[in-house]
Design a protein around this motif. Structure first.
Motif, PDB file in Angstrom:
ATOM      1  N   MET A 189      22.200  23.168  14.027  1.00 52.33           N
ATOM      2  CA  MET A 189      21.100  22.427  13.405  1.00 52.33           C
ATOM      3  C   MET A 189      21.626  21.191  12.678  1.00 52.33           C
ATOM      4  O   MET A 189      21.052  20.102  12.800  1.00 52.33           O
ATOM      5  CB  MET A 189      20.341  23.331  12.429  1.00 52.33           C
ATOM      6  CG  MET A 189      19.176  22.665  11.726  1.00 52.33           C
ATOM      7  SD  MET A 189      17.772  22.322  12.801  1.00 52.33           S
ATOM      8  CE  MET A 189      17.100  23.953  12.965  1.00 52.33           C
ATOM      9  N   LYS A 190      22.716  21.323  11.944  1.00 54.69           N
ATOM     10  CA  LYS A 190      23.289  20.169  11.235  1.00 54.69           C
ATOM     11  C   LYS A 190      23.660  19.064  12.220  1.00 54.69           C
ATOM     12  O   LYS A 190      23.381  17.886  11.981  1.00 54.69           O
ATOM     13  CB  LYS A 190      24.544  20.581  10.442  1.00 54.69           C
ATOM     14  CG  LYS A 190      24.275  21.392   9.214  1.00 54.69           C
ATOM     15  CD  LYS A 190      25.520  21.569   8.355  1.00 54.69           C
ATOM     16  CE  LYS A 190      26.667  22.217   9.068  1.00 54.69           C
ATOM     17  NZ  LYS A 190      27.807  22.540   8.173  1.00 54.69           N
ATOM     18  N   ARG A 191      24.299  19.445  13.314  1.00 55.99           N
ATOM     19  CA  ARG A 191      24.751  18.452  14.280  1.00 55.99           C
ATOM     20  C   ARG A 191      23.578  17.795  15.011  1.00 55.99           C
ATOM     21  O   ARG A 191      23.532  16.579  15.178  1.00 55.99           O
ATOM     22  CB  ARG A 191      25.714  19.108  15.283  1.00 55.99           C
ATOM     23  CG  ARG A 191      27.060  19.436  14.671  1.00 55.99           C
ATOM     24  CD  ARG A 191      27.835  20.451  15.507  1.00 55.99           C
ATOM     25  NE  ARG A 191      29.199  20.629  15.031  1.00 55.99           N
ATOM     26  CZ  ARG A 191      29.536  21.336  13.971  1.00 55.99           C
ATOM     27  NH1 ARG A 191      28.619  21.943  13.255  1.00 55.99           N
ATOM     28  NH2 ARG A 191      30.801  21.437  13.602  1.00 55.99           N
ATOM     29  N   ILE A 192      22.633  18.608  15.450  1.00 58.83           N
ATOM     30  CA  ILE A 192      21.490  18.085  16.204  1.00 58.83           C
ATOM     31  C   ILE A 192      20.570  17.267  15.293  1.00 58.83           C
ATOM     32  O   ILE A 192      20.026  16.245  15.708  1.00 58.83           O
ATOM     33  CB  ILE A 192      20.718  19.228  16.901  1.00 58.83           C
ATOM     34  CG1 ILE A 192      21.618  19.951  17.907  1.00 58.83           C
ATOM     35  CG2 ILE A 192      19.455  18.714  17.569  1.00 58.83           C
ATOM     36  CD1 ILE A 192      22.109  19.123  19.068  1.00 58.83           C
ATOM     37  N   ALA A 193      20.409  17.683  14.043  1.00 59.12           N
ATOM     38  CA  ALA A 193      19.577  16.915  13.111  1.00 59.12           C
ATOM     39  C   ALA A 193      20.158  15.515  12.909  1.00 59.12           C
ATOM     40  O   ALA A 193      19.413  14.526  12.841  1.00 59.12           O
ATOM     41  CB  ALA A 193      19.452  17.645  11.775  1.00 59.12           C
ATOM     42  N   GLU A 194      21.474  15.406  12.837  1.00 59.20           N
ATOM     43  CA  GLU A 194      22.109  14.090  12.702  1.00 59.20           C
ATOM     44  C   GLU A 194      21.809  13.216  13.918  1.00 59.20           C
ATOM     45  O   GLU A 194      21.512  12.034  13.795  1.00 59.20           O
ATOM     46  CB  GLU A 194      23.613  14.254  12.512  1.00 59.20           C
ATOM     47  CG  GLU A 194      24.327  12.952  12.242  1.00 59.20           C
ATOM     48  CD  GLU A 194      25.811  13.137  11.979  1.00 59.20           C
ATOM     49  OE1 GLU A 194      26.536  12.147  12.133  1.00 59.20           O
ATOM     50  OE2 GLU A 194      26.246  14.242  11.625  1.00 59.20           O
ATOM     51  N   VAL A 195      21.856  13.806  15.105  1.00 60.27           N
ATOM     52  CA  VAL A 195      21.521  13.083  16.334  1.00 60.27           C
ATOM     53  C   VAL A 195      20.067  12.610  16.287  1.00 60.27           C
ATOM     54  O   VAL A 195      19.760  11.468  16.635  1.00 60.27           O
ATOM     55  CB  VAL A 195      21.755  13.980  17.580  1.00 60.27           C
ATOM     56  CG1 VAL A 195      21.170  13.351  18.840  1.00 60.27           C
ATOM     57  CG2 VAL A 195      23.240  14.254  17.754  1.00 60.27           C
ATOM     58  N   ALA A 196      19.164  13.487  15.844  1.00 58.68           N
ATOM     59  CA  ALA A 196      17.746  13.143  15.776  1.00 58.68           C
ATOM     60  C   ALA A 196      17.499  11.986  14.804  1.00 58.68           C
ATOM     61  O   ALA A 196      16.726  11.070  15.095  1.00 58.68           O
ATOM     62  CB  ALA A 196      16.923  14.366  15.365  1.00 58.68           C
ATOM     63  N   VAL A 197      18.167  11.993  13.679  1.00 58.21           N
ATOM     64  CA  VAL A 197      18.003  10.919  12.688  1.00 58.21           C
ATOM     65  C   VAL A 197      18.477   9.589  13.259  1.00 58.21           C
ATOM     66  O   VAL A 197      17.802   8.560  13.122  1.00 58.21           O
ATOM     67  CB  VAL A 197      18.745  11.267  11.371  1.00 58.21           C
ATOM     68  CG1 VAL A 197      18.852  10.052  10.460  1.00 58.21           C
ATOM     69  CG2 VAL A 197      18.041  12.409  10.663  1.00 58.21           C
ATOM     70  N   VAL A 198      19.616   9.586  13.938  1.00 53.87           N
ATOM     71  CA  VAL A 198      20.129   8.357  14.555  1.00 53.87           C
ATOM     72  C   VAL A 198      19.155   7.861  15.624  1.00 53.87           C
ATOM     73  O   VAL A 198      18.856   6.668  15.701  1.00 53.87           O
ATOM     74  CB  VAL A 198      21.539   8.588  15.141  1.00 53.87           C
ATOM     75  CG1 VAL A 198      21.980   7.432  16.023  1.00 53.87           C
ATOM     76  CG2 VAL A 198      22.546   8.813  14.023  1.00 53.87           C
ATOM     77  N   CYS A 199      18.635   8.773  16.415  1.00 55.27           N
ATOM     78  CA  CYS A 199      17.689   8.404  17.467  1.00 55.27           C
ATOM     79  C   CYS A 199      16.396   7.838  16.878  1.00 55.27           C
ATOM     80  O   CYS A 199      15.883   6.824  17.359  1.00 55.27           O
ATOM     81  CB  CYS A 199      17.384   9.625  18.334  1.00 55.27           C
ATOM     82  SG  CYS A 199      16.305   9.259  19.718  1.00 55.27           S
ATOM     83  N   LEU A 200      15.888   8.476  15.844  1.00 58.22           N
ATOM     84  CA  LEU A 200      14.657   7.977  15.214  1.00 58.22           C
ATOM     85  C   LEU A 200      14.873   6.605  14.591  1.00 58.22           C
ATOM     86  O   LEU A 200      14.001   5.731  14.665  1.00 58.22           O
ATOM     87  CB  LEU A 200      14.150   8.980  14.177  1.00 58.22           C
ATOM     88  CG  LEU A 200      13.598  10.275  14.768  1.00 58.22           C
ATOM     89  CD1 LEU A 200      13.340  11.292  13.656  1.00 58.22           C
ATOM     90  CD2 LEU A 200      12.346  10.024  15.576  1.00 58.22           C
ATOM     91  N   SER A 201      16.026   6.389  13.995  1.00 61.68           N
ATOM     92  CA  SER A 201      16.347   5.092  13.417  1.00 61.68           C
ATOM     93  C   SER A 201      16.419   4.019  14.502  1.00 61.68           C
ATOM     94  O   SER A 201      15.889   2.914  14.340  1.00 61.68           O
ATOM     95  CB  SER A 201      17.677   5.183  12.662  1.00 61.68           C
ATOM     96  OG  SER A 201      18.019   3.934  12.128  1.00 61.68           O
ATOM     97  N   ALA A 202      17.066   4.347  15.623  1.00 62.03           N
ATOM     98  CA  ALA A 202      17.152   3.392  16.736  1.00 62.03           C
ATOM     99  C   ALA A 202      15.770   3.090  17.292  1.00 62.03           C
ATOM    100  O   ALA A 202      15.453   1.940  17.625  1.00 62.03           O
ATOM    101  CB  ALA A 202      18.052   3.948  17.840  1.00 62.03           C
TER     102      ALA A 202
END
Length: 168
Positions: A141-154
């Protein structure tokens, strides 16, 4: 305190995946048992340039770690079939985070820009493992949440750029 489980021996293919997964920075810090769970839910795949990996609205039951090549994340515009490029992903990047979050549907399309080699993970199987092993679930969850945040920012940045162009 949770008793350590016995780690079963790995077959040759799963062992090769285990070593490949263990070498990826995305999975740094996971223990041997957690890496084995990932390897048992994975396989190596290749996509040709132009291959649609994800379509918006389709079930989210898998994710990928890109080893070689590039993938573009795209958002469908109001005009059917018109896609807005959001982000280019390459080696070391994780593709697909919707498998972990209800309603388990794809939010952005994904297409291989060039021949691409990935590790495919069965997201549904990993979700079940996360329910059984909360420590493993928290680490993913920690790793995937970081990916999701980067994707949402992009996505936010790309849409803002598109709106600025449209308003000129």
């Amino acid at each position: 305190m949770k008793e350590p489980e016995t780690i079963a021996p790995l077959n040759e293919e799963t062992h090769a995946l285990f070593l490949l997964i263990a070498a990826q920075p995305f999975f740094k810090g996971l223990n041997r048992q957690q890496l084995q769970l990932l390897a048992e839910s994975a396989l190596e795949m290749k996509f040709e340039a132009g291959h649609k990996i994800f379509e918006v609205g389709s079930p989210a039951n898998r994710f990928y770690l890109i080893l070689e090549g590039q993938v573009v994340l795209e958002s469908e515009l109001t005009e059917p079939g018109t896609m807005l490029p959001i982000q280019i992903l390459g080696p070391g990047d994780n593709l697909g985070w919707s498998w972990l979050f209800p309603p388990y549907l794809i939010h952005l399309g994904a297409r291989a820009v060039e021949p691409t080699r990935v590790i495919f993970f069965y997201g549904t199987r990993l979700r079940e493992q996360c329910e059984q092993d909360h420590e493993f679930g928290f680490e993913l969850m920690k790793r995937i949440a970081e990916v999701a945040v980067v994707c949402l920012s992009a996505t936010q940045q790309r849409l803002a750029e598109s709106m600025a162009v449209a308003n000129r």
